[in-house]
Design a protein around this motif. Sequence first.
Motif, PDB file in Angstrom:
ATOM      1  N   UNK A 110       0.833  -1.207   0.000  1.00  0.00           N
ATOM      2  CA  UNK A 110       0.000   0.000   0.000  1.00  0.00           C
ATOM      3  C   UNK A 110       0.865   1.253   0.000  1.00  0.00           C
ATOM      4  N   UNK A 111       1.896   1.260   0.833  1.00  0.00           N
ATOM      5  CA  UNK A 111       2.787   2.420   0.914  1.00  0.00           C
ATOM      6  C   UNK A 111       3.472   2.658  -0.432  1.00  0.00           C
ATOM      7  N   UNK A 112       3.947   1.575  -1.046  1.00  0.00           N
ATOM      8  CA  UNK A 112       4.614   1.707  -2.348  1.00  0.00           C
ATOM      9  C   UNK A 112       3.631   2.195  -3.409  1.00  0.00           C
ATOM     10  N   UNK A 113       2.387   1.663  -3.363  1.00  0.00           N
ATOM     11  CA  UNK A 113       1.364   2.075  -4.316  1.00  0.00           C
ATOM     12  C   UNK A 113       1.057   3.564  -4.189  1.00  0.00           C
ATOM     13  N   UNK A 114       0.937   4.028  -2.948  1.00  0.00           N
ATOM     14  CA  UNK A 114       0.664   5.448  -2.736  1.00  0.00           C
ATOM     15  C   UNK A 114       1.816   6.314  -3.233  1.00  0.00           C
ATOM     16  N   UNK A 115       3.034   5.830  -3.054  1.00  0.00           N
ATOM     17  CA  UNK A 115       4.189   6.579  -3.546  1.00  0.00           C
ATOM     18  C   UNK A 115       4.198   6.642  -5.070  1.00  0.00           C
ATOM     19  N   UNK A 116       3.789   5.551  -5.713  1.00  0.00           N
ATOM     20  CA  UNK A 116       3.702   5.565  -7.170  1.00  0.00           C
ATOM     21  C   UNK A 116       2.662   6.571  -7.640  1.00  0.00           C
ATOM     22  N   UNK A 117       1.531   6.623  -6.933  1.00  0.00           N
ATOM     23  CA  UNK A 117       0.507   7.603  -7.288  1.00  0.00           C
ATOM     24  C   UNK A 117       1.050   9.024  -7.140  1.00  0.00           C
ATOM     25  N   UNK A 118       1.807   9.234  -6.062  1.00  0.00           N
ATOM     26  CA  UNK A 118       2.403  10.563  -5.858  1.00  0.00           C
ATOM     27  C   UNK A 118       3.322  10.902  -7.019  1.00  0.00           C
ATOM     28  N   UNK A 119       4.081   9.921  -7.477  1.00  0.00           N
ATOM     29  CA  UNK A 119       4.958  10.143  -8.618  1.00  0.00           C
ATOM     30  C   UNK A 119       4.177  10.506  -9.870  1.00  0.00           C
ATOM     31  N   UNK A 120       3.049   9.814 -10.074  1.00  0.00           N
ATOM     32  CA  UNK A 120       2.214  10.116 -11.239  1.00  0.00           C
ATOM     33  C   UNK A 120       1.622  11.514 -11.137  1.00  0.00           C
ATOM     34  N   UNK A 121       1.134  11.864  -9.951  1.00  0.00           N
ATOM     35  CA  UNK A 121       0.545  13.194  -9.763  1.00  0.00           C
ATOM     36  C   UNK A 121       1.592  14.287  -9.973  1.00  0.00           C
ATOM     37  N   UNK A 122       2.785  14.048  -9.484  1.00  0.00           N
ATOM     38  CA  UNK A 122       3.848  15.041  -9.667  1.00  0.00           C
ATOM     39  C   UNK A 122       4.230  15.181 -11.140  1.00  0.00           C
ATOM     40  N   UNK A 123       4.196  14.054 -11.860  1.00  0.00           N
ATOM     41  CA  UNK A 123       4.475  14.118 -13.294  1.00  0.00           C
ATOM     42  C   UNK A 123       3.387  14.919 -14.009  1.00  0.00           C
ATOM     43  N   UNK A 124       2.126  14.712 -13.575  1.00  0.00           N
ATOM     44  CA  UNK A 124       1.021  15.481 -14.164  1.00  0.00           C
ATOM     45  C   UNK A 124       1.174  16.969 -13.876  1.00  0.00           C
ATOM     46  N   UNK A 125       1.581  17.278 -12.640  1.00  0.00           N
ATOM     47  CA  UNK A 125       1.776  18.687 -12.277  1.00  0.00           C
ATOM     48  C   UNK A 125       2.862  19.309 -13.150  1.00  0.00           C
ATOM     49  N   UNK A 126       3.930  18.570 -13.358  1.00  0.00           N
ATOM     50  CA  UNK A 126       5.011  19.080 -14.203  1.00  0.00           C
ATOM     51  C   UNK A 126       4.519  19.326 -15.631  1.00  0.00           C
ATOM     52  N   UNK A 127       3.686  18.404 -16.104  1.00  0.00           N
ATOM     53  CA  UNK A 127       3.133  18.553 -17.450  1.00  0.00           C
ATOM     54  C   UNK A 127       2.237  19.792 -17.532  1.00  0.00           C
ATOM     55  N   UNK A 128       1.394  19.993 -16.511  1.00  0.00           N
ATOM     56  CA  UNK A 128       0.495  21.155 -16.489  1.00  0.00           C
ATOM     57  C   UNK A 128       1.290  22.455 -16.372  1.00  0.00           C
ATOM     58  N   UNK A 129       2.346  22.425 -15.547  1.00  0.00           N
ATOM     59  CA  UNK A 129       3.169  23.630 -15.409  1.00  0.00           C
ATOM     60  C   UNK A 129       3.870  23.971 -16.720  1.00  0.00           C
ATOM     61  N   UNK A 130       4.270  22.937 -17.460  1.00  0.00           N
ATOM     62  CA  UNK A 130       4.875  23.183 -18.771  1.00  0.00           C
ATOM     63  C   UNK A 130       3.867  23.824 -19.725  1.00  0.00           C
ATOM     64  N   UNK A 131       2.615  23.374 -19.627  1.00  0.00           N
ATOM     65  CA  UNK A 131       1.575  23.965 -20.466  1.00  0.00           C
ATOM     66  C   UNK A 131       1.342  25.429 -20.095  1.00  0.00           C
ATOM     67  N   UNK A 132       1.338  25.704 -18.784  1.00  0.00           N
ATOM     68  CA  UNK A 132       1.173  27.096 -18.342  1.00  0.00           C
ATOM     69  C   UNK A 132       2.326  27.949 -18.851  1.00  0.00           C
ATOM     70  N   UNK A 133       3.523  27.389 -18.768  1.00  0.00           N
ATOM     71  CA  UNK A 133       4.700  28.121 -19.229  1.00  0.00           C
ATOM     72  C   UNK A 133       4.597  28.435 -20.727  1.00  0.00           C
ATOM     73  N   UNK A 134       4.060  27.474 -21.479  1.00  0.00           N
ATOM     74  CA  UNK A 134       3.906  27.722 -22.923  1.00  0.00           C
ATOM     75  C   UNK A 134       2.815  28.744 -23.215  1.00  0.00           C
ATOM     76  N   UNK A 135       1.880  28.940 -22.274  1.00  0.00           N
ATOM     77  CA  UNK A 135       0.801  29.910 -22.470  1.00  0.00           C
ATOM     78  C   UNK A 135       1.211  31.330 -22.086  1.00  0.00           C
ATOM     79  N   UNK A 136       2.232  31.463 -21.256  1.00  0.00           N
ATOM     80  CA  UNK A 136       2.602  32.771 -20.723  1.00  0.00           C
ATOM     81  C   UNK A 136       2.803  33.843 -21.802  1.00  0.00           C
TER      82      UNK A 136
END
Length: 678
Positions: A110-136
Amino acid sequence: MAVLQMQKVSICALKRDRKAILEKIQAMGVMEVSQIQEDMDGLEKMNTQTARSMFEKNAASADMALGILAEYVPEKTSMFAGLEGKKLVDKDVFEQAVERKDKVMSVAATVISQQKKIGEYRANIQKLENQIESLEPWMNLDVPMAYRGTRTTAFLLGTFSQELSLEEIYGMILEGDAEGAGADVTILSAGKDGTYVAVLCLREDEEKVEEALRKGGFSKPSQLTAQVPARAKESLLSQIQGQKAEIESCQEEIRRYAYERTNLKLVSDYFRARAQKYEVLGTLPQSKSTFLISGYVPEKAVGVLDKALNEKFVMSMEVEEIPEEEDAPVLLKNNKFTESVEGIVESFGLPAKGEIDPTAIMSFFYVFFFGLMLSDAAYGLLVFLVCFILVKKFPRMSSSMRKSLKLFMYGGISTLIWGILFGGYFGDAIDVVARTFFHVDVPEGGLVKALWFVPLNDPMKLLLFSMAFGLIHLFTGLGIKGYLLVRDKKYLDFFCDVVLWFVFLIGLLLMLIPSSLFASISQMDPSVFPPVMSSAGKVLAVIGLVGLVLMSGRSSKNVVVRLALGLYDVYNVTGWLSDVLSYSRLLALGLATGVIASVVNQMGSMFGDGILGAIIFILVFIIGHAMNLAINLLGAYVHTNRLQYVEFFGKFYEGGGRPFEPFFANTKYVDVKEETQL
């Protein structure tokens, strides 16, 4: 104070007991399991790779979960956590955790699974931030980026790689086609990254205008949003907040399992020990009803192992002496004082077959030279107290760390004694403090007299004694070589390679001592030595020289070659001279400690006896002496090692023995209370 005698042990027992027997041997930790090289007819080995891989995977999963917990719920540890060693737990506690291993591994998953989800969410955040940067760069646009215009007008959106002005852009359009002059250009943003523009023109002129702009480096954006950039940014920021909320939820879920940290450690060690057991299990030959295991056991532990196994299992144990040609492992056994330098010996190499354990003899010289190099009573007392407190406060520290601390502790005692003999207490701190702050008229020799002499006042005396101590050290090494030759009944080698060298070297010494060269160094009157000393020295030197020339090349039957080899061996007397001179480092490091300490004291006292002077003196004193102690402590350690490795071991010791590696539960986090015998 020796190398423990090893014996070869072979055990034949019922196959149904093989796992239990292995667990018992693993718990005792007294046997190094070896491969059986005998005829394997009728016997086969069990394939344990699958089970072993599963255990290793489970241990790795538990370790990963512990690492994740450490990230989000750090354990409170002291600055000396590295000295605490592995925690000792009762066997009942360990077994209780093992009974819950399935639940604990579920927690790890369970702990490892939650950490993987955190990794996925952080990757999504990075992707969204890149999109924001391209919109600036498009934030000034008040229509969607995907907007194409009306029926009669065309809307072009794009960028130039360089920074351009409106005039330059209009110039491009005019140069391309005069009819495009009616186009309207808006610069949304410009900078070193490029120029971002929106162009409005008639639909019928769209192709001509776009073609003119492309010639100037115009390119359309790769991604277009159906929203106004400002609103698209708001939407992306909202998504980022949602992802962060999910991350916080996962982190909170991980924190909930902090209470399982101890059980995760126990279960990890359980699976690690099981993997080690199955690794050995896969090497054991077995039939349908029996199995064989063979290995090396210290002689003193053979009886204990036999009794422990015979009490619970039906088995047969065969004990035999190790054949001469077989490479037996080496295990050292020394008393509490001499074992402190075992790490120094192991770093050079364990005794090879036929060699003695040099630890006991070396330990005296090591501590003796270490203290002579540091040679300050206050430094020695500090080193001793710190090491003594650490050894007593952390009884569970690793064996190697304990030996190292005990080595420095004994070195501190030696330093304390040498410091008293030389009158060094933080250098001349006592005299400086008395003179500066109490205005005491310090007599010659200081307030606290040296029991022997002050090296700074008489360095040549210390040099002579350093050379004398070095000769004793070297002669001891040569004497050990002689003992080994006599033990092996190589009497001719003993006479030619040891006795003749002693005769030759002692003769040279007897010739040197009454000489004017020695008198100029020692400030002694050569007339105090009887004339017979020089005469005896000449006789011994000639006897030793002739003997070495004639006998050193005795392996050759050719007379010329034999004499040449003899002369070459005599030339090695220069190596002896070099070795003796190496002990001048005892003088150099001893003086360095005292000189630097005195300089620190003088620097601290430069501001006088006022309050400011006292404060500055204390600061300079603490920092300066701490640095001096650290530097010279390291120097004493390194150079004492060198005197043992190069000068001492070079006379009789080669090393190269294989360390004894018993089969035991090599855990990572805890030690389980077992009946280990070594």
